[in-house]
Scaffold this active site. Structure first.
Site, PDB file in Angstrom:
ATOM      1  N   GLU A 124     -44.555  29.192 -26.433  1.00 25.83           N
ATOM      2  CA  GLU A 124     -43.092  29.239 -26.552  1.00 25.83           C
ATOM      3  C   GLU A 124     -42.438  29.441 -25.181  1.00 25.83           C
ATOM      4  O   GLU A 124     -42.781  30.388 -24.441  1.00 25.83           O
ATOM      5  CB  GLU A 124     -42.666  30.377 -27.504  1.00 25.83           C
ATOM      6  CG  GLU A 124     -41.148  30.440 -27.653  1.00 25.83           C
ATOM      7  CD  GLU A 124     -40.663  31.276 -28.832  1.00 25.83           C
ATOM      8  OE1 GLU A 124     -41.498  31.803 -29.587  1.00 25.83           O
ATOM      9  OE2 GLU A 124     -39.431  31.385 -28.994  1.00 25.83           O
ATOM     10  N   ASP A 176     -46.622  34.274 -40.203  1.00 28.30           N
ATOM     11  CA  ASP A 176     -46.562  35.242 -39.103  1.00 28.30           C
ATOM     12  C   ASP A 176     -46.921  36.645 -39.573  1.00 28.30           C
ATOM     13  O   ASP A 176     -46.379  37.131 -40.583  1.00 28.30           O
ATOM     14  CB  ASP A 176     -45.137  35.306 -38.536  1.00 28.30           C
ATOM     15  CG  ASP A 176     -44.926  34.362 -37.376  1.00 28.30           C
ATOM     16  OD1 ASP A 176     -45.916  33.933 -36.752  1.00 28.30           O
ATOM     17  OD2 ASP A 176     -43.756  34.042 -37.097  1.00 28.30           O
ATOM     18  N   GLU A 201     -48.806  37.495 -32.059  1.00 22.94           N
ATOM     19  CA  GLU A 201     -48.300  37.326 -30.696  1.00 22.94           C
ATOM     20  C   GLU A 201     -49.123  38.151 -29.708  1.00 22.94           C
ATOM     21  O   GLU A 201     -49.462  39.303 -29.988  1.00 22.94           O
ATOM     22  CB  GLU A 201     -46.823  37.762 -30.630  1.00 22.94           C
ATOM     23  CG  GLU A 201     -45.926  36.922 -31.512  1.00 22.94           C
ATOM     24  CD  GLU A 201     -44.447  37.294 -31.391  1.00 22.94           C
ATOM     25  OE1 GLU A 201     -44.082  38.103 -30.515  1.00 22.94           O
ATOM     26  OE2 GLU A 201     -43.650  36.755 -32.196  1.00 22.94           O
ATOM     27  N   ASP A 242     -41.625  34.667 -38.687  1.00 22.70           N
ATOM     28  CA  ASP A 242     -40.825  35.891 -38.810  1.00 22.70           C
ATOM     29  C   ASP A 242     -39.422  35.679 -38.241  1.00 22.70           C
ATOM     30  O   ASP A 242     -38.584  36.588 -38.298  1.00 22.70           O
ATOM     31  CB  ASP A 242     -41.529  37.107 -38.206  1.00 22.70           C
ATOM     32  CG  ASP A 242     -41.814  36.967 -36.723  1.00 22.70           C
ATOM     33  OD1 ASP A 242     -41.536  35.889 -36.151  1.00 22.70           O
ATOM     34  OD2 ASP A 242     -42.317  37.942 -36.124  1.00 22.70           O
ATOM     35  N   SER A 243     -39.154  34.463 -37.755  1.00 25.00           N
ATOM     36  CA  SER A 243     -37.770  34.076 -37.436  1.00 25.00           C
ATOM     37  C   SER A 243     -36.887  34.197 -38.676  1.00 25.00           C
ATOM     38  O   SER A 243     -35.660  34.174 -38.575  1.00 25.00           O
ATOM     39  CB  SER A 243     -37.725  32.648 -36.890  1.00 25.00           C
ATOM     40  OG  SER A 243     -38.436  31.756 -37.733  1.00 25.00           O
ATOM     41  N   LYS A 258     -50.502  33.991 -37.835  1.00 24.66           N
ATOM     42  CA  LYS A 258     -50.157  33.905 -36.413  1.00 24.66           C
ATOM     43  C   LYS A 258     -49.825  35.308 -35.903  1.00 24.66           C
ATOM     44  O   LYS A 258     -49.139  36.069 -36.601  1.00 24.66           O
ATOM     45  CB  LYS A 258     -48.966  32.962 -36.208  1.00 24.66           C
ATOM     46  CG  LYS A 258     -48.509  32.877 -34.736  1.00 24.66           C
ATOM     47  CD  LYS A 258     -47.654  31.660 -34.471  1.00 24.66           C
ATOM     48  CE  LYS A 258     -46.229  31.772 -34.943  1.00 24.66           C
ATOM     49  NZ  LYS A 258     -45.454  32.866 -34.286  1.00 24.66           N
TER      50      LYS A 258
HETATM   51  O1  KIV Z   1     -41.121  32.878 -36.181  1.00 23.82           O
HETATM   52  C1  KIV Z   1     -41.034  31.744 -35.731  1.00 23.82           C
HETATM   53  O2  KIV Z   1     -40.223  30.924 -36.143  1.00 23.82           O
HETATM   54  C2  KIV Z   1     -41.935  31.365 -34.654  1.00 23.82           C
HETATM   55  C3  KIV Z   1     -41.624  30.121 -33.909  1.00 23.82           C
HETATM   56  C4  KIV Z   1     -40.602  30.434 -32.875  1.00 23.82           C
HETATM   57  C5  KIV Z   1     -42.827  29.500 -33.314  1.00 23.82           C
HETATM   58  O3  KIV Z   1     -42.852  32.064 -34.357  1.00 23.82           O
END
Ligand code: KIV
Length: 261
Positions: free
Chosen positions: A180, A82, A113, A43-44, A111
């Site tokens: 992280e 994510d 958090e 989600d970056s 993924k």
């Molecule tokens: O969204 C992302 O790029 C991430 C990385 C920072 C691991 O979760």
């Protein structure tokens, strides 16, 4: 294609897993051709693709769109996607509904958090056939609560909490865990107490694998201290990605300058 069990086994045997984020089909093809172990549709993308200030505005539709594009470009690479902010925190059922959208879009794992608070959802998804990657330490979706993008786990109690979170996620069926921005010695200790792979980003060299944001490792924007520009000493995108994979596999990345004490 390496499946989850292959990846877990290779990590258990001491092979370092090389992971990069990716958001589109062209780069996905390039990463697949380089034999990258895992692609993370992170989600970056909120920051690097959409120009947002954080990951919070990213929607499930955004994630599904980019996951579909990546899956078309890299049909034989293991893909983690994510779960975006707001799509899973309310309940295990909400998490399952969101995760099933990303799995249908082409992800092989999702993924999310968080530590203990996510254990029930991790168990709910993994018992229903959806592999889950945890994410501990600096949680970008909680940036407002954390007061910024800061290194986590610096006090004894915070370190102990991270270790017990990792153990609980593992016991709940997590497939792997991203760590992280935590001190390298803590990541090493945590990794030794669980039997699933840890994938570090700003967590030192002793994780079972490493992940970087693709645009950071290509030197775009203002990369964080724990990243490295692999393009600067390479003459092509392909060579930069190969250099990253080689550096992860040989444990020459991350070095101390990319790690926290
Ligand atoms: O969204 C992302 O790029 C991430 C990385 C920072 C691991 O979760």
């Amino acid at each position: 294609m390496a499946n989850l069990l292959d990846l877990q086994q290779r990590a258990a045997q001491g092979e370092k897993l090389a992971v990069l984020t990716c958001y589109d089909a062209s780069f996905a093809r390039l990463l697949a051709d380089a034999a990258l172990d895992i692609i993370l549709v992170g989600d970056s993308l909120g920051m690097v693709i959409q120009g947002q200030r954080s990951t919070l505005p990213v929607t499930l539709d955004d994630m599904a769109y980019h996951t579909r594009a990546v899956a078309r470009g890299a049909p034989d690479t293991f893909i983690i996607a994510d779960l975006p902010f707001g799509s899973y925190q309310a309940s295990p059922e909400q998490a399952f509904n969101a995760a099933s959208v990303l799995m249908a879009a082409g992800a092989h794992c999702v993924k999310l958090e968080g530590g203990a608070v996510m254990a029930t959802s991790v168990a709910f998804l993994s018992q229903r056939g959806i592999p889950v990657c945890g994410h501990l330490g600096l949680l970008p979706q909680s940036v407002n609560a954390l007061g910024g993008y800061k290194v986590q786990g610096k006090t004894d109690s915070a370190a102990q909490q991270l270790i017990s979170d990792a153990q609980l996620l593992t016991a709940s069926g997590a497939a792997m865990i991203v760590l992280e921005a935590i001190p390298a010695p803590l990541a090493k200790q945590l990794t030794s107490t669980i039997n699933i792979p840890t994938i570090g980003i700003g967590a030192g060299v002793d994780c079972n694998g490493q992940v970087l944001v693709l645009h950071d490792m290509l030197g775009m924007g203002k990369p964080p201290r724990f990243s490295h520009n692999f393009l600067q000493d390479s003459n092509s995108l392909q060579a930069a990605v190969a250099a990253y994979i080689n550096a992860v596999k040989t444990s020459t990345f991350p070095s101390e300058q990319h790690s926290f004490k």
